[in-house]
Design an enzyme around this catalytic site. Structure first.
Site, PDB file in Angstrom:
ATOM      1  CB  CYS A  90      -0.967  -0.047   1.179  1.00 21.00           C
ATOM      2  SG  CYS A  90      -2.412   1.019   0.954  1.00 21.00           S
ATOM      3  CG  HIS A 176      -3.532  -3.911   3.107  1.00 21.02           C
ATOM      4  ND1 HIS A 176      -2.437  -3.396   3.778  1.00 21.02           N
ATOM      5  CD2 HIS A 176      -4.209  -2.844   2.615  1.00 21.02           C
ATOM      6  CE1 HIS A 176      -2.456  -2.073   3.710  1.00 21.02           C
ATOM      7  NE2 HIS A 176      -3.521  -1.718   3.007  1.00 21.02           N
ATOM      8  CD  GLU A 178      -0.430  -6.213   4.912  1.00 21.08           C
ATOM      9  OE1 GLU A 178      -0.919  -5.179   5.400  1.00 21.08           O
ATOM     10  OE2 GLU A 178      -0.571  -6.525   3.716  1.00 21.08           O
TER      11      GLU A 178
END
Length: 236
Positions: A90, A176, A178
């Site tokens: 990001c 995202h 993660e």
């Protein structure tokens, strides 16, 4: 000697998430550097075996208000000149893109929530191929262009530049992978003002996290395992 991984963190709740344990499995000793608090331009950051630059609610265009962003871009420039393994997520991907000479700007809109990607042919052949059509978590309003010499990997209808790979050791993700879906409440609290400003219902995000989170987590782990294996192979 164990390999070192440094994660530049901009807000506490946007952390390594599911990536943290995978780094340990791949033999990395990991530590956080908190942007704006800890020094960014130092050997431990620039010369780490692996650098992960995480997300946050500010943008590359905010350098005048948050000068440490310039330090991050400078540190990234030093790493990228040496083609050292780097993952940007990001805001992190936007900083990597900027360090590679690409444009980063606000789009005037936001993409927040779970939605699938459209992988390019290069994306299908990359580590992102493991994602298939599973919805991923988006949380951004700014956008990068694809840096010169990089491979464009993914798009969505509103944001055509979602991911790129530069060389074999640098990966930029606008979304995202993660994020731990079981910890999404921290995001909903931390970004409460943004959700309210855009009239986005946290109930919808919670429900989508429960619906898509487990499958996304499994596929994201496959992506990260493949990328880490690729990085180790390149580094030998």
């Amino acid at each position: 000697m164990p390999r070192t991984a440094v994660a530049v963190r901009h807000v506490p709740f946007e952390d390594l998430g599911i990536l943290g344990p995978l780094l340990t499995q791949h033999g990395y000793q990991t530590r956080y550097v908190d942007a704006g608090i800890d020094p960014i331009v130092e050997p431990e950051v620039v010369d780490a075996d692996l650098l992960v630059v995480l997300g946050g609610p500010i943008g590359v265009g905010d350098v005048a208000r948050y000068p440490f962003l310039a330090d991050e871009i400078q540190a990234l420039g030093g790493r990228l000149a040496l083609e050292l393994p780097t993952l940007g997520v990001c805001l992190g991907a936007q900083l990597v893109a900027r360090a590679l000479g690409a444009q980063v700007a606000s789009t005037g809109q936001v993409e927040i929530g779970y939605a699938p990607l459209t992988l390019t042919r290069a994306g299908e052949e990359s580590v992102l191929g493991a994602l298939g059509d599973v919805p991923v978590l988006h949380w951004h309003g700014d956008q990068f262009t694809i840096p010169a010499g990089a491979r464009h990997l993914a798009r969505t209808p509103g944001f055509p530049y979602q991911a790129f790979e530069w060389g074999n050791a640098v990966l930029g993700l606008q979304f995202h992978l993660e994020a731990d879906h079981s910890q999404l409440e921290r995001w909903l609290i931390g970004h409460a003002h943004e959700l309210a400003a855009h009239r986005l219902d946290p109930h919808t995000l919670r429900a989508d996290a429960q619906r898509h989170g487990p499958d996304l987590a499994a596929r994201s782990r496959r992506v990260f395992h493949a990328w880490l294996d690729q990085v180790v192979a390149v580094s030998r």
